[in-house]
Design an enzyme around this catalytic site. Structure first.
Site, short mmCIF file in Angstrom:
data_model
loop_
_atom_site.label_atom_id
_atom_site.label_comp_id
_atom_site.label_asym_id
_atom_site.label_seq_id
_atom_site.Cartn_x
_atom_site.Cartn_y
_atom_site.Cartn_z
N GLU A 42 49.42 -0.71 4.81
CA GLU A 42 50.35 -1.01 5.90
C GLU A 42 49.97 -0.24 7.17
OE1 GLU A 42 52.70 -3.19 6.11
OE2 GLU A 42 52.96 -3.83 4.05
N ASP A 43 48.72 -0.35 7.59
CA ASP A 43 48.26 0.22 8.87
C ASP A 43 48.20 1.73 8.91
OD1 ASP A 43 47.72 -2.08 10.22
OD2 ASP A 43 49.79 -2.37 10.84
N ALA A 44 48.49 2.43 7.83
CA ALA A 44 48.40 3.89 7.87
C ALA A 44 46.94 4.31 8.01
CB ALA A 44 49.00 4.49 6.61
N ARG A 91 45.49 -10.37 12.62
CA ARG A 91 45.77 -9.95 14.00
C ARG A 91 44.72 -10.44 14.98
NH1 ARG A 91 47.50 -4.55 11.63
NH2 ARG A 91 49.58 -5.11 10.92
#
Length: 794
Positions: free
Chosen positions: A415-417, A598
């Site tokens: 999750e984008d961490a 994205r």
């Protein structure tokens, strides 16, 4: 058409050295005079009210006006209006918010972004697309990317790079020139003559100036005069063939931008001119005065054919764009290769670029701001744009070039961490300084008493200052360089108990009460600077600047320049990090799942160009609609023996074995954002409660409770956890013992029902205090809620 006043933070003067020109503050001056008139009327009416109250009581004595005059009423009204931005004028029934805004100095980009902001006064709550959308006529005038997300989306726009906002000009010379060019007075013509197809009505700023028979000659001559410098360069003239009108505009508040003039399918600006410009022989003003470049506003653009590039010029072309990247604004201009990104990502970066820590100005160490974030080691980006050079972002940067490995590692990057390298943090990656200030004033009171700063309190046995006063100097003010911890005193201030003039027969002077200036904070700070001065009321003012040095920790927020934000999920020792053949360990490991949906291809190209730039020892360009080509960058990588795809052979630091896949590996410019976990961390067991409802207060600053909302309540109901629901919503919140009469169902008091005049049916039970309050408020409105009690059969 929006005009605003922007106040410089920490300064008392209005700063007008920006895009708006020297006359930008004319409207603000008119508004200020109206506000002054309103405040003076208010002051007058208050004086009259006081006089009407006092004069009938003391008929014999003379009424002293000065004694009852509030000296600072008008000043306070002006200061309040300018500092809050809420202007209310009774005469016009005007009550507007956001007329003035305090300039944000969070970073250099946030200050620039605020200078170019245009806020429409349209209602934010209404979900209409019309005012929010970018109109085709706004091409090149307003930035298509730079707008906030959420309710203000599209209502707050930003100027593009070369946009200019006009100011009011003298219209006398324009009227005279129009008369000389054949514009006749409309009163001299009859109705039949006005209806001729070749007669056009000439308007100046919306007012009828006259009529003209040969409108094309008027327009062409006007433009020739403007290019020759006989008319102001911001005067525009345009025709409307359907309405048979010629519009001349010289008023303020119009958006315009410069274009190169094209004659006979050739650009008026040649290579010779450009060489003179680069050598410093020529300035932009010379281009204007020589008729090579001219400003066009939105109306005049409709009459022109503008070519985007020189090779697209046709017979009809009248003007040429100076540079296509200037259709973007200041914030969107920072993004490398924005034309390769999905458009919402550029919008996200415009918002986050203003939150990035960096350098705010050359005077940042001398300022005492309420809150200031500085990056300890800011760097110039390896991949820059032309906009970055134009706005001097390289001299005041906000970010660092991080070596990034795009791979899945440890599961802590979900999750984008981001996974950060501990050794990089030790070397200073992402380290920042947080400056805060504390201040206090020492006032004088009407009975000749005043606030004092007392020396530190000493321990009776050791004769040394007590712990709370340990950092104080002999004068009672903390000394620079000291470490201050939570609940230590910064200024030992004492206030007199009685501040009003004593009445006859009252007792003598009373003991002063102490009111210390305490430091509140979860981590200790260092005192950077202490300033003693006075304010407008001639009271002493003590300002203390506090400094904290912070290194990135788990939960801190980072972002690249492509709207790819993420928090730090894990900090790994360097020996456990993967490394490439040359022994380089990445500073950041980013999860590859952030790319497919994205579509931030610009970030992939930035990594390639950055890698080639590091090897070549030069900066690459990622300017919009141009920049370094991927093909050239790949050839640079091959020349240095690297894979042209930017991938590297990487070895695991944990097992020592090579990873199964080649890893995309290279430098990307990363920004550290102001959102840090240390400022957001909050927990509470018990603490302050609201007076009215007796429920825990709201918000971290007030040590408030953590809200269990409607959705959480739904989950607890769904799981059937009734006792947990009871605990969260009543026992831990505002449980309260009440007496209820079983016969009439009303609330009793001390075991007695006032309605039944009896105590035999009164029972005691626990309900939320807010529920009891609701019942009492309903009773006050003559609505009687009755509780039906029933006993459980055990």
């Amino acid at each position: 058409m929006v005009r605003r006043v922007i106040l410089a933070q920490g300064e008392n003067k209005v700063d007008d050295r920006d895009y708006y020109g020297n006359k930008r503050l004319e409207l603000a001056g008119q508004l200020l005079s109206l506000l002054f008139e309103d405040l003076f009327k208010k002051f007058n009416s208050e004086m009259k009210k006081i006089a009407d109250q006092v004069i009938p009581k003391q008929r014999a004595a003379q009424f002293d006006v000065v004694k009852h005059m509030r000296q600072d009423q008008i000043t306070n009204g002006m200061v309040n209006a300018i500092s809050t931005g809420n202007w209310s004028l009774k005469r016009f029934k005007m009550d507007r918010q956001g007329v003035t805004q305090v300039l944000s100095r969070l970073s250099y980009i946030s200050a620039l972004g605020m200078m170019t902001r245009i806020s429409s006064q349209f209602e934010k709550t209404r979900k209409v697309s019309g005012p929010r959308s970018l109109q085709p006529s706004q091409w090149g005038m307003l930035c298509p990317s730079d707008t906030p997300e959420g309710e203000a989306c599209g209502l707050v726009k930003n100027l593009a790079l070369m946009t200019h906002i006009t100011t009011d000009m003298e219209d006398g010379p324009i009227i005279k020139l129009a008369g000389n060019l054949g514009v006749e007075d409309v009163n001299l013509l009859c109705g039949e003559e006005l209806a001729y197809p070749n007669v056009f009505i000439v308007f100046l700023n919306g007012n009828i100036l006259g009529v003209i028979r040969d409108h094309q000659k008027l327009v062409n001559t006007f433009r020739l005069m403007r290019r020759a410098g006989y008319i102001n360069e911001f005067v525009s003239i345009s025709t409307n063939l359907s309405d048979r009108c010629v519009y001349i505009s010289s008023d303020g508040g119009r958006l315009c931008r410069p274009y190169i003039i094209v004659k006979n399918q050739r650009s008026m600006v040649t290579n010779k001119h450009m060489q003179e410009l680069t050598q410093g022989y020529r300035s932009f003003e010379d281009f204007l005065h020589e008729g090579l470049v001219e400003y066009l506003d939105v109306n005049e653009e409709n009459d022109c054919y503008v070519a985007l590039y020189e090779h697209t010029i046709t017979k009809q072309t009248t003007h040429l764009e100076i540079e296509p990247f200037t259709l973007l604004g200041v914030c969107a201009g920072l993004i490398p290769y924005p034309h390769h990104n999905q458009s919402p990502r550029n919008t996200y970066q415009c918002a986050m670029g203003k939150q990035a820590m960096g350098t705010i100005g050359y005077n940042q160490r001398n300022r005492i701001d309420t809150l200031m974030y500085l990056l300890a080691y800011p760097q110039r980006p390896m991949v820059k744009t032309k906009t970055i050079e134009l706005i001097d972002f390289e001299k005041l940067p906000a970010g660092q070039n991080a070596t990034v490995a795009v791979m899945s590692y440890s599961g802590y990057d979900i999750e984008d961490a981001l996974v950060l390298n501990k050794a990089s943090l030790d070397r200073g990656f992402g380290r920042c300084l947080v400056y805060k200030n504390a201040k206090c004033t020492l006032k004088r009171y009407s009975n000749q008493t005043f606030d004092k700063v007392m020396g530190p309190m000493l321990d009776a046995t050791t004769r040394k200052p007590i712990w709370r006063h340990e950092i104080l100097d002999a004068d009672g003010i903390c000394s620079p360089g000291e470490k201050v911890e939570n609940k230590q005193v910064l200024v030992n201030k004492s206030m007199p108990t009685v501040t009003q003039t004593p009445l006859e027969g009252s007792t003598g002077p009373q003991q002063p009460q102490y009111k210390d200036v305490l430091y509140k904070g979860s981590t200790e700070s260092y005192i950077e600077k202490v300033m003693i001065s006075s304010n407008a009321e001639e009271a002493f003012l003590i300002k203390i600047l506090l400094r904290q040095t912070r290194r990135p920790e788990i939960g801190d927020k980072f972002s690249s320049r492509h709207g790819q934000k993420g928090v730090c999920g894990l900090i790994v020792p360097q020996e456990d990090m993967p490394f490439c053949e040359t022994g380089i360990c990445p500073d950041i490991i980013m999860n590859p799942h952030g790319f497919p949906s994205r579509m931030t291809v610009g970030k992939l190209i930035e990594l390639l160009a950055g890698k080639a730039g590091v090897l070549d020892g030069r900066f690459h360009y990622g300017t919009a609609f141009g920049g370094s080509k991927v093909k050239d960058v790949c050839e640079d990588l091959i020349r240095y023996g690297y894979n042209y795809l930017g991938k590297d052979y990487v070895t695991s630091g944990i097992t020592g074995e090579p990873l199964e896949a080649y890893i995309y590996f290279g430098p990307v410019y990363y920004q550290k954002l102001k959102h840090m976990v240390l400022d957001k961390m909050h927990a509470r067991a018990r603490g302050p409660r609201a007076v009215l409802t007796r429920q825990p207060t709201e918000g971290r600053s007030r040590d408030g409770g953590l809200r269990l909302g409607e959705m959480e309540r739904d989950c607890l109901i769904g799981y059937g956890a009734s006792m947990l629901l009871l605990e969260r919503l009543m026992i831990s919140s505002d449980a309260f013992e009440v007496d209820v009469c079983g016969q009439c169902g009303l609330l009793g008091y001390s075991g007695w029902c006032h309605y039944c005049k009896s105590s035999c049916h009164v029972s005691s039970l626990r309900i939320p205090y807010a529920c009891k309050l609701l019942f009492q408020e309903l009773q006050s409105m003559n609505i009687i809620p009755r509780l039906k009690l029933s006993r459980y059969n055990e």
